[in-house]
Design a protein around this motif. Structure first.
Motif, short mmCIF file in Angstrom:
data_model
loop_
_atom_site.label_atom_id
_atom_site.label_comp_id
_atom_site.label_asym_id
_atom_site.label_seq_id
_atom_site.Cartn_x
_atom_site.Cartn_y
_atom_site.Cartn_z
N SER A 1 -112.99 -19.84 11.28
CA SER A 1 -113.01 -20.94 10.31
C SER A 1 -113.22 -22.28 11.00
O SER A 1 -113.92 -23.16 10.47
CB SER A 1 -111.70 -20.96 9.52
OG SER A 1 -111.55 -19.75 8.79
N ASN B 1 -116.82 -22.59 11.87
CA ASN B 1 -117.62 -22.88 10.68
C ASN B 1 -117.29 -24.22 10.03
O ASN B 1 -117.91 -24.60 9.03
CB ASN B 1 -117.42 -21.76 9.64
CG ASN B 1 -118.23 -20.52 9.97
OD1 ASN B 1 -119.34 -20.59 10.46
ND2 ASN B 1 -117.65 -19.35 9.68
N CYS C 1 -114.52 -25.06 8.46
CA CYS C 1 -113.84 -24.85 7.17
C CYS C 1 -112.36 -25.19 7.31
O CYS C 1 -111.53 -24.33 7.61
CB CYS C 1 -114.02 -23.41 6.70
SG CYS C 1 -113.28 -23.10 5.08
N CYS D 1 -109.69 -23.05 5.17
CA CYS D 1 -109.22 -21.77 5.71
C CYS D 1 -108.43 -21.96 7.00
O CYS D 1 -107.50 -21.20 7.27
CB CYS D 1 -110.40 -20.83 5.93
SG CYS D 1 -111.16 -20.23 4.39
N SER E 1 -116.31 -15.61 7.72
CA SER E 1 -117.55 -16.34 7.48
C SER E 1 -117.90 -16.32 5.99
O SER E 1 -118.38 -17.32 5.44
CB SER E 1 -118.69 -15.77 8.32
OG SER E 1 -118.62 -16.26 9.65
N ASN F 1 -115.37 -18.72 4.33
CA ASN F 1 -115.70 -20.11 4.68
C ASN F 1 -116.88 -20.61 3.86
O ASN F 1 -116.87 -21.75 3.36
CB ASN F 1 -116.05 -20.23 6.17
CG ASN F 1 -114.94 -19.86 7.12
OD1 ASN F 1 -115.22 -19.54 8.28
ND2 ASN F 1 -113.70 -19.84 6.67
#
Length: 202
Positions: free
Chosen positions: A75, A78, A80, A83, A168, A171
């Protein structure tokens, strides 16, 4: 809470209402990531099934806190934050070592695998997750062999792969729909690993 319309718990009917009842936390709270599925309840059902089976199933053998750590790592890679916040809190609770959890969080925030207070095998798992997340088309058989070389059995490699892949997906659900943590209770998880169909959060 998100960039698309969502149906609140109080207005849910039919299939959506029954699904909400399965994922609620305290005070009938439903996480925004789940609310984002409300216009297509079948996608919520699919999301929760893969989440529970991949991360919270008694058939897994790797420690649940470490699977959460892999999720936090993916996370972070990415970008995010939603998360990261949710699953760091879950990891911290499961690890039951606040100082170590905070050190993991700091290292993850700096994208520094070597600084994480994890063992060499766990470091290798994070390297695998990083490559799969950032450059999936570059994965080669040697990446799996590197996990075997540090002691992971193939079933455990599958666990690392599935957690990396799931996060993934999660995210991109969050980032693509603009989910925020507003109103969420951070860090809840379905703790009954013995029953894969029990999604209740606590």
């Amino acid at each position: 809470m998100s960039w698309i319309k969502t149906i609140p718990f109080e207005q849910a009917t039919g299939k959506l209402k029954s699904l909400y009842a399965r994922v609620t936390g305290p005070d009938k709270n439903v996480d925004n990531i789940m609310l984002s599925h409300s216009l297509r309840p079948h996608t919520m059902e699919g999301h929760m099934a893969i989440y529970k089976y991949v991360l919270h199933h008694s058939g897994n053998t790797l420690p649940k806190w470490f699977l959460e750590a892999v999720g936090v790592w993916v996370s972070q890679l990415n970008g995010c934050d939603y998360c990261v916040q949710h699953h760091f809190a879950g990891m911290k609770r499961l690890l039951a070592d606040d100082a170590r959890a905070d050190a993991i969080q700091t290292a993850v925030a700096h994208l520094d695998i070597e600084a994480t207070p994890l063992d060499p095998a766990q470091h290798q798992a994070l390297r695998y997750a990083q490559k799969l997340t950032l450059t999936p088309a570059e994965m080669v058989q040697a990446d799996v062999q590197a996990l075997r070389d540090v002691g992971y059995e193939d079933g455990e490699i599958l666990e690392i792969n599935q957690v990396s892949a799931y996060f993934s997906y999660a995210n991109r659900t969050v980032l693509g729909l603009g989910c925020s943590t507003q109103g969420d209770v951070i860090g809840l998880s379905p703790n009954n690993s013995g029953d894969p169909d029990d999604w209740n959060h606590s």
